[in-house]
Design an enzyme around this catalytic site. Structure first.
Site, PDB file in Angstrom:
ATOM      1  N   ASP A   1      -2.051   6.494  -3.538  1.00 19.70           N
ATOM      2  CA  ASP A   1      -1.098   5.857  -2.783  1.00 19.70           C
ATOM      3  C   ASP A   1      -0.310   4.788  -3.783  1.00 19.70           C
ATOM      4  O   ASP A   1      -0.652   4.597  -4.910  1.00 19.70           O
ATOM      5  CB  ASP A   1      -1.557   5.598  -1.406  1.00 19.70           C
ATOM      6  CG  ASP A   1      -2.441   4.169  -1.554  1.00 19.70           C
ATOM      7  OD1 ASP A   1      -3.141   4.170  -2.599  1.00 19.70           O
ATOM      8  OD2 ASP A   1      -2.342   3.337  -0.842  1.00 19.70           O
TER       9      ASP A   1
ATOM     10  N   ASP B   1      -0.961   1.536  -3.948  1.00 16.71           N
ATOM     11  CA  ASP B   1      -1.780   0.453  -4.775  1.00 16.71           C
ATOM     12  C   ASP B   1      -3.115   1.084  -4.966  1.00 16.71           C
ATOM     13  O   ASP B   1      -3.934   0.454  -5.948  1.00 16.71           O
ATOM     14  CB  ASP B   1      -2.031  -0.637  -3.770  1.00 16.71           C
ATOM     15  CG  ASP B   1      -2.825  -0.335  -2.549  1.00 16.71           C
ATOM     16  OD1 ASP B   1      -2.823   0.699  -1.977  1.00 16.71           O
ATOM     17  OD2 ASP B   1      -3.486  -1.211  -2.127  1.00 16.71           O
TER      18      ASP B   1
ATOM     19  N   LYS C   1     -11.353   0.139  -0.824  1.00 20.77           N
ATOM     20  CA  LYS C   1     -11.507   1.676  -1.084  1.00 20.77           C
ATOM     21  C   LYS C   1     -10.693   1.875  -2.200  1.00 20.77           C
ATOM     22  O   LYS C   1      -9.947   1.233  -2.859  1.00 20.77           O
ATOM     23  CB  LYS C   1     -10.588   2.128   0.237  1.00 20.77           C
ATOM     24  CG  LYS C   1      -9.500   1.567   0.449  1.00 20.77           C
ATOM     25  CD  LYS C   1      -8.815   2.304   1.731  1.00 20.77           C
ATOM     26  CE  LYS C   1      -7.396   1.503   2.234  1.00 20.77           C
ATOM     27  NZ  LYS C   1      -7.624   0.069   3.099  1.00 20.77           N
TER      28      LYS C   1
ATOM     29  N   SER D   1       0.853  -1.137   0.053  1.00 19.59           N
ATOM     30  CA  SER D   1      -0.027   0.084  -0.172  1.00 19.59           C
ATOM     31  C   SER D   1       0.601   1.117  -0.104  1.00 19.59           C
ATOM     32  O   SER D   1       1.590   1.607  -1.025  1.00 19.59           O
ATOM     33  CB  SER D   1      -0.904  -0.027   1.159  1.00 19.59           C
ATOM     34  OG  SER D   1      -1.957   1.161   1.164  1.00 19.59           O
TER      35      SER D   1
ATOM     36  N   ASP E   1      -5.660   2.648  -3.644  1.00 24.61           N
ATOM     37  CA  ASP E   1      -6.906   2.731  -2.793  1.00 24.61           C
ATOM     38  C   ASP E   1      -7.247   3.922  -1.857  1.00 24.61           C
ATOM     39  O   ASP E   1      -8.196   3.957  -1.274  1.00 24.61           O
ATOM     40  CB  ASP E   1      -7.097   1.373  -1.955  1.00 24.61           C
ATOM     41  CG  ASP E   1      -5.840   1.041  -0.951  1.00 24.61           C
ATOM     42  OD1 ASP E   1      -4.876   1.884  -0.867  1.00 24.61           O
ATOM     43  OD2 ASP E   1      -6.113   0.150  -0.389  1.00 24.61           O
TER      44      ASP E   1
END
Length: 542
Positions: free
Chosen positions: A276, A278, A375, A112, A280
């Site tokens: 960000d 990845d 998300k 992430s 989400d």
């Protein structure tokens, strides 16, 4: 040919709220990734001839593990693997792909918002058939399996190249390499009024999107520049790089400071956003104002009906417990359901599947809806643009109007990163020990009305989660929340959430740090943060 490889278990493969995250050197231990992937397949126990989605955020070590995961999928009986070209798939795009392909699940390789590169972080997460993160019963089963692992199964030959679209075979399994952007972009075009957004952009409305050299670059270029007509160069840092260009792909005031400074300039763009590692999470910035994630959730929920997908209204809202209560005020005024869950997107899945909620959000810059089960950073950006296209007001004007109607929840999150784990656990333990006697205590002008350790019973499946964070609520509704985050890989991250509600519209222009001064001092005193951690200030304030 399928090989069975002998291995030994590792004792540190317990998944957190977002899968298993460790440093790259840790993941590169012999059989470390293989053990965890085999544990996923064993716990899933439903892969005979089924489809598996695999992809990641492009960080260092991504392609190697994707090749391994493909070969192991062939060794474990899957019938088809769908993978993004180059191994690229944003987390929301992977969730969408799992859903539209009716896959058994998906493996998402990402840490992430954590930094990348050879000495950075890496992660593996398993998503189930609804497209969402695996629930606790599955992650617990994965962990239990890792503790007894003695072998893994893998196709002995090489995995196919991920550079070209098309299908190849590993034994009986088809490997399908697809455009990672196409299906996701098509979904966004169904949800939002691209015509109105194009008209907004054509009216000299200027915007800037910082992809932070992470996964959303190709998605943002296709949608914002190619389909919505934003000028070339609107998307900056748009090429995914293994080390994120040496940056930290976390869209907050520290790591997206350059973008924020551009929006604060008198001649800056009208709208700015970032996502960000990845894809989400999101950051929303207007000319002269940074939108807090909690306020963004509330504004999106209050205005969702302006986008075609939500024109008939939303069923309800869910937020994580530490997220500010701004969205609660929207739900109360609109007469719709409001749900408070533990941190972790997996807790929203049952609510979304049951139709109880439409929009969800976390204070850690994550918002999304029932279009996927993750998300979704770009979704939030596009919903903001759709709202701006309809209302034809600035971001600041929309926020001020929202606060005038619902009141303002002043809110900050203070992160103390890489704290000694024992010191952090001691701090939380001390808070737990004092909870029973805390009600009625006075701290300056603040009087504690209640204090607890948040627990949650899922209203759909009845599952229970305990120990989700210490809440201290004061008379008048102000509150402080303490919890340890599960997203870091070094030491512990202590997060302290501070909130105060202000209904008086004449007091909505106070700086948050000023409005929260007494609560900030009280949070430090109650938590004994300086004494227990040696820290005099947080590393990041959002």
């Amino acid at each position: 040919m399928i090989e069975t490889i002998a291995t030994k278990p590792f004792n540190d493969q317990k998944p957190g709220t977002s899968g298993l995250r460790k440093s790259v050197p840790h993941f590169r231990q012999a059989n470390y990734a293989e053990n965890f992937i085999q544990a996923i397949f064993d716990a899933a126990d439903s892969h005979d001839g089924e489809t598996l989605v695999i992809g990641g955020d492009g960080r260092f070590y991504n392609r190697e593990v994707i090749q391994t995961a493909i070969r192991m999928a062939a060794g474990n009986g899957y019938g088809r693997v769908v993978v993004g070209r180059g191994g690229i798939l944003s987390t929301p795009a992977a969730s969408n792909l799992i859903r539209i392909r009716k896959a058994a699940g998906g493996i998402i390789l990402s840490a992430s918002h954590n930094p990348g590169g050879p000495k950075g972080d890496f992660g593996i997460k398993y998503n189930v058939a609804n497209g969402g993160p695996a629930p606790e019963k599955i992650t617990s089963a994965i962990f239990e399996r890792t503790r007894t692992m003695s072998q893994y199964r893998i196709w002995s030959g090489d995995a196919p190249s991920l550079a070209e679209f098309g299908e190849t075979k590993l034994g009986d399994m088809v490997v399908e390499v697809i455009d990672p952007v196409a299906d996701y972009a098509a979904l966004m075009e169904k949800l939002f009024d691209f015509g109105q957004i194009r008209d907004l952009i054509a009216s000299r409305f200027t915007l800037r999107f910082d992809a932070m050299h992470a996964v959303t670059g190709p998605y943002a270029k296709e949608i914002l520049e190619n389909r919505l007509g934003a000028p070339l160069g609107t998307v900056i840092n748009g090429e995914p790089l293994e080390d994120f260009g040496g940056g930290h792909p976390d869209p907050n005031a520290v790591h997206a400071a350059t973008l924020i400074n551009q929006l604060m300039a008198p001649n800056g763009p009208d709208f700015g956003a970032a996502s960000d590692g990845d894809g989400d999470r999101n950051l929303i910035v207007g000319k002269g104002i940074v939108v807090s994630p909690s306020d963004s959730l509330a504004v999106l929920a209050a205005n969702a009906h302006l986008a075609p997908a939500y024109k008939d209204g939303i069923a309800g809202i869910a937020r994580s417990m530490p997220t500010s209560q701004a969205a609660d005020r929207v739900a109360a005024k609109r007469g719709i359901g409001m749900y408070e869950t533990p941190t972790g997107w997996k807790f929203f899945g049952t609510l979304l599947d049951a139709g109880k909620v439409t929009i969800c959000g976390e204070e850690s810059a994550g918002t999304g809806s029932d279009h996927v089960r993750e998300k979704d950073g770009l979704w939030a950006v596009l919903l903001w643009l759709n709202i701006l296209a309809v209302r034809r007001e600035s971001v600041q004007a929309i926020l001020e109007s929202h606060w005038a109607e619902f009141g303002r929840n002043y809110y900050q999150r203070h992160d103390y990163e890489e704290v000694d784990a024992k010191a952090a656990e001691g701090l939380m333990g001390s808070l737990h020990d004092r909870l029973a006697s805390m009600a009625g205590q006075r701290f300056g002008t603040l009087v504690v009305s209640e204090a607890d350790d948040f627990s949650y019973k899922d209203p759909v499946d009845g599952s229970v989660a305990t120990g989700q964070g210490v809440r201290i609520v004061f008379s008048g509704g102000s509150r402080i929340v303490y919890r340890l985050s599960g997203t870091g890989t070094k030491g512990a991250t202590l997060r302290v959430y501070i909130e105060r509600y202000e209904p008086d519209r004449t007091r909505h222009d106070i700086a948050p740090e000023q409005a929260l001064t007494e609560l900030i001092d009280t949070a430090s005193a109650i938590g004994e943060i300086g004494k227990r951690t040696g820290r005099t200030a947080p590393d990041v304030i959002t």
